[in-house]
Enzyme design. Structure first.
Site, PDB file in Angstrom:
ATOM      1  N   GLY A 141       2.813  -2.363  -7.054  1.00 10.44           N
ATOM      2  CA  GLY A 141       1.442  -2.086  -6.611  1.00 10.44           C
ATOM      3  C   GLY A 141       0.810  -0.748  -6.656  1.00 10.44           C
ATOM      4  O   GLY A 141       1.312   0.006  -7.006  1.00 10.44           O
ATOM      5  N   ASP A 189      12.902 -10.358  -1.547  1.00 12.00           N
ATOM      6  CA  ASP A 189      11.845 -11.290  -0.942  1.00 12.00           C
ATOM      7  C   ASP A 189      11.640 -10.884   0.529  1.00 12.00           C
ATOM      8  O   ASP A 189      12.547 -11.326   1.464  1.00 12.00           O
ATOM      9  CB  ASP A 189      12.282 -12.651  -1.167  1.00 12.00           C
ATOM     10  CG  ASP A 189      11.152 -13.604  -0.559  1.00 12.00           C
ATOM     11  OD1 ASP A 189      10.232 -13.230  -0.124  1.00 12.00           O
ATOM     12  OD2 ASP A 189      11.443 -14.791  -0.540  1.00 12.00           O
ATOM     13  N   THR A 231      -5.290  -1.572   7.246  1.00 10.30           N
ATOM     14  CA  THR A 231      -6.672  -1.655   6.371  1.00 10.30           C
ATOM     15  C   THR A 231      -7.916  -1.132   7.209  1.00 10.30           C
ATOM     16  O   THR A 231      -7.590  -1.542   8.759  1.00 10.30           O
ATOM     17  CB  THR A 231      -6.705  -2.917   5.572  1.00 10.30           C
ATOM     18  OG1 THR A 231      -8.003  -2.867   5.210  1.00 10.30           O
ATOM     19  CG2 THR A 231      -6.701  -4.098   6.819  1.00 10.30           C
ATOM     20  N   ASP A 232      -8.854  -0.789   6.603  1.00 13.46           N
ATOM     21  CA  ASP A 232     -10.194  -0.877   7.739  1.00 13.46           C
ATOM     22  C   ASP A 232     -10.822  -2.059   7.849  1.00 13.46           C
ATOM     23  O   ASP A 232     -11.309  -2.237   8.946  1.00 13.46           O
ATOM     24  CB  ASP A 232     -11.182   0.115   6.670  1.00 13.46           C
ATOM     25  CG  ASP A 232     -11.462  -0.621   5.429  1.00 13.46           C
ATOM     26  OD1 ASP A 232     -10.531  -1.062   4.810  1.00 13.46           O
ATOM     27  OD2 ASP A 232     -12.677  -0.716   5.051  1.00 13.46           O
ATOM     28  N   TYR A 282      -7.916 -11.805   6.019  1.00  8.82           N
ATOM     29  CA  TYR A 282      -7.230 -10.686   5.503  1.00  8.82           C
ATOM     30  C   TYR A 282      -7.238  -9.713   6.751  1.00  8.82           C
ATOM     31  O   TYR A 282      -6.017  -9.101   6.967  1.00  8.82           O
ATOM     32  CB  TYR A 282      -7.869  -9.993   4.365  1.00  8.82           C
ATOM     33  CG  TYR A 282      -7.362  -8.641   4.045  1.00  8.82           C
ATOM     34  CD1 TYR A 282      -5.946  -8.605   3.429  1.00  8.82           C
ATOM     35  CD2 TYR A 282      -7.956  -7.537   3.987  1.00  8.82           C
ATOM     36  CE1 TYR A 282      -5.484  -7.310   3.183  1.00  8.82           C
ATOM     37  CE2 TYR A 282      -7.702  -6.289   3.430  1.00  8.82           C
ATOM     38  CZ  TYR A 282      -6.343  -6.171   3.246  1.00  8.82           C
ATOM     39  OH  TYR A 282      -5.763  -5.002   2.921  1.00  8.82           O
ATOM     40  N   LYS A 317      -3.706  -8.523   8.950  1.00  5.93           N
ATOM     41  CA  LYS A 317      -3.204  -7.184   8.748  1.00  5.93           C
ATOM     42  C   LYS A 317      -2.953  -6.720  10.141  1.00  5.93           C
ATOM     43  O   LYS A 317      -2.126  -5.747  10.569  1.00  5.93           O
ATOM     44  CB  LYS A 317      -4.197  -6.128   7.875  1.00  5.93           C
ATOM     45  CG  LYS A 317      -3.938  -6.730   6.488  1.00  5.93           C
ATOM     46  CD  LYS A 317      -2.572  -6.267   5.939  1.00  5.93           C
ATOM     47  CE  LYS A 317      -2.446  -5.019   5.534  1.00  5.93           C
ATOM     48  NZ  LYS A 317      -1.166  -4.566   5.008  1.00  5.93           N
ATOM     49  N   TRP A 329     -10.619   1.123   0.713  1.00  5.93           N
ATOM     50  CA  TRP A 329     -11.182   1.188  -0.648  1.00  5.93           C
ATOM     51  C   TRP A 329     -10.175   1.930  -1.735  1.00  5.93           C
ATOM     52  O   TRP A 329     -10.232   3.122  -2.257  1.00  5.93           O
ATOM     53  CB  TRP A 329     -12.439   2.326  -0.743  1.00  5.93           C
ATOM     54  CG  TRP A 329     -13.596   1.666   0.165  1.00  5.93           C
ATOM     55  CD1 TRP A 329     -13.547   0.785   1.160  1.00  5.93           C
ATOM     56  CD2 TRP A 329     -14.975   1.819  -0.328  1.00  5.93           C
ATOM     57  NE1 TRP A 329     -14.881   0.488   1.560  1.00  5.93           N
ATOM     58  CE2 TRP A 329     -15.554   1.092   0.653  1.00  5.93           C
ATOM     59  CE3 TRP A 329     -15.476   2.897  -0.783  1.00  5.93           C
ATOM     60  CZ2 TRP A 329     -17.141   1.475   0.916  1.00  5.93           C
ATOM     61  CZ3 TRP A 329     -16.717   2.914  -0.738  1.00  5.93           C
ATOM     62  CH2 TRP A 329     -17.869   2.176  -0.005  1.00  5.93           C
TER      63      TRP A 329
END
Length: 286
Positions: A10, A37, A102-103, A126, A130, A151
């Site tokens: 990623g 995995d 994440t935000d 999402y 998270k 972002w």
């Protein structure tokens, strides 16, 4: 230390690999789903034990925000269940884990930058998965660092910067949301911050990291085109209502970075400086 990086293919995982040579005192195990995995608890436990892993940086996640609304089960497996497996496995070795969050754990209705002690209130599948991932990691590993970011973009993978450059070259005009405010994060800067945290020693807790400054998606696009030298595409501002999506986006997702700066003495670049660096690297790449 023996350090496991998950999600190495990623954006963030790739940036981590570029920095690993600088931190050659450690042995790095870069894995993606082909090598490990992380949704298989037994496989995770065996890998961590056999390779005597001392620390984990979990860059793997399900990040397709809109598709997550339909694929809740897969999103939960990757964002909630897998991080708990990693945390439990490393706890057995007395090690540490850095979990990237994440935000989207906030709904974006605040009007001042979010601090780590603000009560999370996700407004999407999402964001909910998270947040549950954060809680699982903290539950199963006492030496855990959660880094919420926003972002994210880089020279690797698919991201907003690369998409806007491509569309800017293809189209005469574009409509971009102007009423969602946040801060872009260059994945290279986040990777550097993670390396500094590892170097200085894990201090458990939740931290916020993005580049400095505040901007809308519309203004960000204008800056991308200016820096990339795109002059033939007119960018028009859109209201969120004019561009409906399956998942709700936070209208205001600016993160306060005081805690990570004071704890680790990290110097965070301004978003435009980092954007210039990324666009310059994309030019060389292409």
């Amino acid at each position: 230390m023996n350090i496991l990086i998950t999600g190495c293919n990623g954006q963030l995982g790739n940036e981590m690999q570029l920095l690993e040579k600088t931190y050659g005192q450690h042995t790095w195990f870069n894995t993606d789903v082909e090598e490990l995995d992380i949704t298989n608890q037994l496989a995770v436990e065996q890998f961590v034990a056999e390779n005597k892993i001392d620390g984990i940086v979990n860059c793997a996640a399900y990040t397709a925000v809109d598709k997550a609304e339909e694929n809740k089960e897969l999103c939960t497996t990757l964002n909630t269940v897998a991080p708990a497996f990693l945390a439990a496995a490393i706890e057995k070795r007395g090690g540490w884990i850095i979990q990237i969050s994440t935000d989207y754990v906030f709904d974006g209705t605040k009007h001042t930058p979010y601090v780590e002690t603000d009560t999370p209130c996700p407004d999407s599948v999402y964001g909910s998965t998270k947040l549950a991932g954060e809680l699982g990691v903290q539950k199963f590993c006492k030496n855990s660092v959660i880094i919420r970011t926003a972002w994210l973009y880089s020279t690797f993978g698919n991201n907003f910067v690369k998409t806007m450059i491509r569309l800017g070259k293809e189209k005469e005009q574009l409509g971009v949301i102007f009423d969602q405010i946040g801060t872009p994060t260059y994945a290279r800067d986040l990777a550097q911050a993670i390396m500094e945290i590892i170097d200085k020693g894990i201090i458990p807790g939740v931290y916020h990291f993005s580049n400095e400054g505040v901007i809308s998606w519309y203004d960000f696009t204008k800056a991308i085109h200016r820096i990339a030298g795109i002059t033939t595409c007119k960018v028009n501002p859109l209201h969120t209502e004019e561009y409906p999506t399956p998942a709700n986006r936070p209208h205001y997702s600016v993160l306060d970075k005081t805690k990570i700066k004071q704890t680790y003495h990290i110097d965070i670049p301004y978003w435009e400086e980092s954007l210039r660096e990324c666009v310059s690297k994309l030019r060389i790449k292409n």
